[in-house]
Design a protein around this motif. Sequence first.
Motif, PDB file in Angstrom:
ATOM      1  N   TRP A  36     -75.272 -93.901  47.318  1.00 34.99           N
ATOM      2  CA  TRP A  36     -75.687 -95.551  47.812  1.00 34.99           C
ATOM      3  C   TRP A  36     -76.015 -95.100  49.001  1.00 34.99           C
ATOM      4  O   TRP A  36     -75.805 -94.573  49.949  1.00 34.99           O
ATOM      5  CB  TRP A  36     -73.906 -96.603  47.668  1.00 34.99           C
ATOM      6  CG  TRP A  36     -73.600 -96.598  46.763  1.00 34.99           C
ATOM      7  CD1 TRP A  36     -72.467 -96.435  45.871  1.00 34.99           C
ATOM      8  CD2 TRP A  36     -73.960 -97.895  45.976  1.00 34.99           C
ATOM      9  NE1 TRP A  36     -72.817 -96.807  45.417  1.00 34.99           N
ATOM     10  CE2 TRP A  36     -73.424 -98.006  44.899  1.00 34.99           C
ATOM     11  CE3 TRP A  36     -74.491 -98.858  46.281  1.00 34.99           C
ATOM     12  CZ2 TRP A  36     -72.902 -98.884  43.755  1.00 34.99           C
ATOM     13  CZ3 TRP A  36     -74.865-100.228  45.273  1.00 34.99           C
ATOM     14  CH2 TRP A  36     -74.138 -99.945  44.571  1.00 34.99           C
ATOM     15  N   PHE A  37     -77.193 -96.370  49.452  1.00 32.11           N
ATOM     16  CA  PHE A  37     -77.387 -95.919  50.758  1.00 32.11           C
ATOM     17  C   PHE A  37     -77.892 -97.399  51.358  1.00 32.11           C
ATOM     18  O   PHE A  37     -77.439 -98.926  50.378  1.00 32.11           O
ATOM     19  CB  PHE A  37     -79.566 -95.867  50.116  1.00 32.11           C
ATOM     20  CG  PHE A  37     -79.307 -94.337  49.888  1.00 32.11           C
ATOM     21  CD1 PHE A  37     -79.089 -94.323  49.044  1.00 32.11           C
ATOM     22  CD2 PHE A  37     -79.763 -93.681  51.191  1.00 32.11           C
ATOM     23  CE1 PHE A  37     -78.864 -92.816  48.453  1.00 32.11           C
ATOM     24  CE2 PHE A  37     -79.674 -92.036  50.641  1.00 32.11           C
ATOM     25  CZ  PHE A  37     -80.011 -91.478  49.792  1.00 32.11           C
ATOM     26  N   ARG A  38     -78.124 -97.927  53.011  1.00 31.68           N
ATOM     27  CA  ARG A  38     -78.017 -99.387  53.151  1.00 31.68           C
ATOM     28  C   ARG A  38     -78.961 -99.312  54.361  1.00 31.68           C
ATOM     29  O   ARG A  38     -79.508 -98.846  54.943  1.00 31.68           O
ATOM     30  CB  ARG A  38     -76.535 -99.183  53.047  1.00 31.68           C
ATOM     31  CG  ARG A  38     -76.170 -98.871  55.077  1.00 31.68           C
ATOM     32  CD  ARG A  38     -74.873 -98.916  55.224  1.00 31.68           C
ATOM     33  NE  ARG A  38     -74.171 -98.791  56.579  1.00 31.68           N
ATOM     34  CZ  ARG A  38     -72.579 -98.546  56.516  1.00 31.68           C
ATOM     35  NH1 ARG A  38     -72.170 -99.483  56.586  1.00 31.68           N
ATOM     36  NH2 ARG A  38     -72.806 -97.836  58.212  1.00 31.68           N
ATOM     37  N   VAL A  93     -78.649-104.893  53.936  1.00 34.10           N
ATOM     38  CA  VAL A  93     -78.593-105.058  52.497  1.00 34.10           C
ATOM     39  C   VAL A  93     -77.632-103.318  51.560  1.00 34.10           C
ATOM     40  O   VAL A  93     -78.499-102.462  51.965  1.00 34.10           O
ATOM     41  CB  VAL A  93     -80.084-104.801  51.529  1.00 34.10           C
ATOM     42  CG1 VAL A  93     -80.278-104.832  50.675  1.00 34.10           C
ATOM     43  CG2 VAL A  93     -80.462-106.368  52.464  1.00 34.10           C
ATOM     44  N   TYR A  94     -77.615-103.229  50.809  1.00 31.48           N
ATOM     45  CA  TYR A  94     -77.132-102.116  49.476  1.00 31.48           C
ATOM     46  C   TYR A  94     -77.647-101.543  48.510  1.00 31.48           C
ATOM     47  O   TYR A  94     -78.397-102.484  47.406  1.00 31.48           O
ATOM     48  CB  TYR A  94     -75.620-101.994  49.663  1.00 31.48           C
ATOM     49  CG  TYR A  94     -74.378-101.200  50.615  1.00 31.48           C
ATOM     50  CD1 TYR A  94     -74.921-102.829  51.670  1.00 31.48           C
ATOM     51  CD2 TYR A  94     -74.109-100.878  50.645  1.00 31.48           C
ATOM     52  CE1 TYR A  94     -73.705-102.866  53.168  1.00 31.48           C
ATOM     53  CE2 TYR A  94     -73.361-100.602  52.234  1.00 31.48           C
ATOM     54  CZ  TYR A  94     -73.463-101.651  53.032  1.00 31.48           C
ATOM     55  OH  TYR A  94     -72.266-101.509  53.922  1.00 31.48           O
ATOM     56  N   TYR A  95     -78.235 -99.867  48.482  1.00 32.16           N
ATOM     57  CA  TYR A  95     -78.917 -99.607  47.072  1.00 32.16           C
ATOM     58  C   TYR A  95     -78.336 -98.559  46.752  1.00 32.16           C
ATOM     59  O   TYR A  95     -78.188 -97.936  46.931  1.00 32.16           O
ATOM     60  CB  TYR A  95     -81.015 -99.388  47.684  1.00 32.16           C
ATOM     61  CG  TYR A  95     -81.492-100.735  48.773  1.00 32.16           C
ATOM     62  CD1 TYR A  95     -80.988-100.236  49.680  1.00 32.16           C
ATOM     63  CD2 TYR A  95     -82.136-101.040  47.889  1.00 32.16           C
ATOM     64  CE1 TYR A  95     -81.584-101.587  51.039  1.00 32.16           C
ATOM     65  CE2 TYR A  95     -82.758-102.157  48.232  1.00 32.16           C
ATOM     66  CZ  TYR A  95     -83.156-101.868  49.536  1.00 32.16           C
ATOM     67  OH  TYR A  95     -83.693-103.358  50.733  1.00 32.16           O
ATOM     68  N   CYS A  96     -78.813 -99.284  45.274  1.00 31.50           N
ATOM     69  CA  CYS A  96     -78.536 -97.705  44.942  1.00 31.50           C
ATOM     70  C   CYS A  96     -79.627 -96.394  44.189  1.00 31.50           C
ATOM     71  O   CYS A  96     -80.842 -96.953  43.875  1.00 31.50           O
ATOM     72  CB  CYS A  96     -77.719 -98.310  43.326  1.00 31.50           C
ATOM     73  SG  CYS A  96     -77.182 -96.878  41.820  1.00 31.50           S
ATOM     74  N   ALA A  97     -79.527 -95.713  44.098  1.00 32.74           N
ATOM     75  CA  ALA A  97     -80.615 -94.119  44.150  1.00 32.74           C
ATOM     76  C   ALA A  97     -79.932 -93.431  43.412  1.00 32.74           C
ATOM     77  O   ALA A  97     -78.498 -92.884  43.175  1.00 32.74           O
ATOM     78  CB  ALA A  97     -80.969 -94.146  45.192  1.00 32.74           C
ATOM     79  N   ALA A  98     -80.372 -92.905  41.877  1.00 33.88           N
ATOM     80  CA  ALA A  98     -80.323 -91.820  40.942  1.00 33.88           C
ATOM     81  C   ALA A  98     -81.420 -90.873  41.309  1.00 33.88           C
ATOM     82  O   ALA A  98     -82.373 -91.140  41.241  1.00 33.88           O
ATOM     83  CB  ALA A  98     -80.021 -91.907  40.228  1.00 33.88           C
ATOM     84  N   ALA A  99     -80.775 -89.259  40.783  1.00 33.09           N
ATOM     85  CA  ALA A  99     -81.813 -88.171  40.612  1.00 33.09           C
ATOM     86  C   ALA A  99     -80.885 -87.608  39.549  1.00 33.09           C
ATOM     87  O   ALA A  99     -80.089 -86.891  39.573  1.00 33.09           O
ATOM     88  CB  ALA A  99     -82.018 -87.419  42.071  1.00 33.09           C
ATOM     89  N   LEU A 100     -81.860 -86.641  38.753  1.00 29.67           N
ATOM     90  CA  LEU A 100     -81.398 -85.362  38.206  1.00 29.67           C
ATOM     91  C   LEU A 100     -81.366 -84.233  38.710  1.00 29.67           C
ATOM     92  O   LEU A 100     -82.024 -83.762  38.558  1.00 29.67           O
ATOM     93  CB  LEU A 100     -82.712 -85.684  36.498  1.00 29.67           C
ATOM     94  CG  LEU A 100     -82.493 -85.114  35.500  1.00 29.67           C
ATOM     95  CD1 LEU A 100     -80.926 -85.708  35.244  1.00 29.67           C
ATOM     96  CD2 LEU A 100     -83.089 -85.556  34.538  1.00 29.67           C
ATOM     97  N   GLY A 101     -80.425 -84.133  38.214  1.00 23.26           N
ATOM     98  CA  GLY A 101     -80.034 -82.323  38.307  1.00 23.26           C
ATOM     99  C   GLY A 101     -79.592 -82.663  40.032  1.00 23.26           C
ATOM    100  O   GLY A 101     -80.035 -81.354  40.232  1.00 23.26           O
ATOM    101  N   VAL A 102     -79.340 -82.685  40.691  1.00 24.08           N
ATOM    102  CA  VAL A 102     -79.385 -83.396  42.138  1.00 24.08           C
ATOM    103  C   VAL A 102     -78.167 -82.529  43.034  1.00 24.08           C
ATOM    104  O   VAL A 102     -77.105 -83.961  42.800  1.00 24.08           O
ATOM    105  CB  VAL A 102     -80.174 -84.165  43.229  1.00 24.08           C
ATOM    106  CG1 VAL A 102     -79.669 -83.701  44.584  1.00 24.08           C
ATOM    107  CG2 VAL A 102     -81.779 -84.361  42.665  1.00 24.08           C
ATOM    108  N   GLN A 103     -78.180 -81.605  43.764  1.00 26.30           N
ATOM    109  CA  GLN A 103     -76.375 -81.866  44.399  1.00 26.30           C
ATOM    110  C   GLN A 103     -75.918 -82.787  45.439  1.00 26.30           C
ATOM    111  O   GLN A 103     -75.079 -82.992  45.370  1.00 26.30           O
ATOM    112  CB  GLN A 103     -76.264 -80.204  44.664  1.00 26.30           C
ATOM    113  CG  GLN A 103     -74.771 -79.712  44.812  1.00 26.30           C
ATOM    114  CD  GLN A 103     -73.833 -80.318  44.094  1.00 26.30           C
ATOM    115  OE1 GLN A 103     -73.956 -80.219  42.949  1.00 26.30           O
ATOM    116  NE2 GLN A 103     -72.814 -79.900  44.144  1.00 26.30           N
ATOM    117  N   ALA A 104     -77.762 -82.428  46.256  1.00 25.97           N
ATOM    118  CA  ALA A 104     -77.074 -83.491  47.367  1.00 25.97           C
ATOM    119  C   ALA A 104     -78.335 -84.666  47.841  1.00 25.97           C
ATOM    120  O   ALA A 104     -78.825 -84.318  48.529  1.00 25.97           O
ATOM    121  CB  ALA A 104     -77.281 -82.738  48.396  1.00 25.97           C
TER     122      ALA A 104
END
Length: 126
Positions: A36-38, A93-104
Amino acid sequence: QVRLVESGGGLVQPGGSLRLSCAPSGFTLDYYAVGWFRQAPGKAREGVSCISSSDDSTYYANSVKGRFTISRDNAKNTVYLQMHTLKPEDTAVYYCAAALGVQALCAMPQRLIADWGQGTQVTVSS
């Protein structure tokens, strides 16, 4: 094509709570790190909280530690951000983000994160 959908934002009084949800469209979050980013008016977008792809380890920005909790429900294919003791400075504004196989995920340059939601407004005001 937007592949993540956020929900749960709204107007809340200081000290109140909200729960944000992030659900993907067309894929499973099982092997994805999710964060979650804002972005507040006039400020850069910042990482608030992230959960890793491997061991569900979590990261919280100092400003939200002890107040926000990120969690993943694999059965519902959804990631949540539970927010308590909200403050006016949490307004963004809060954004959801995703990345495959990421630790941090929260440590990644944001320009390298391919999947983002369209954002949900959180306003903390009396």
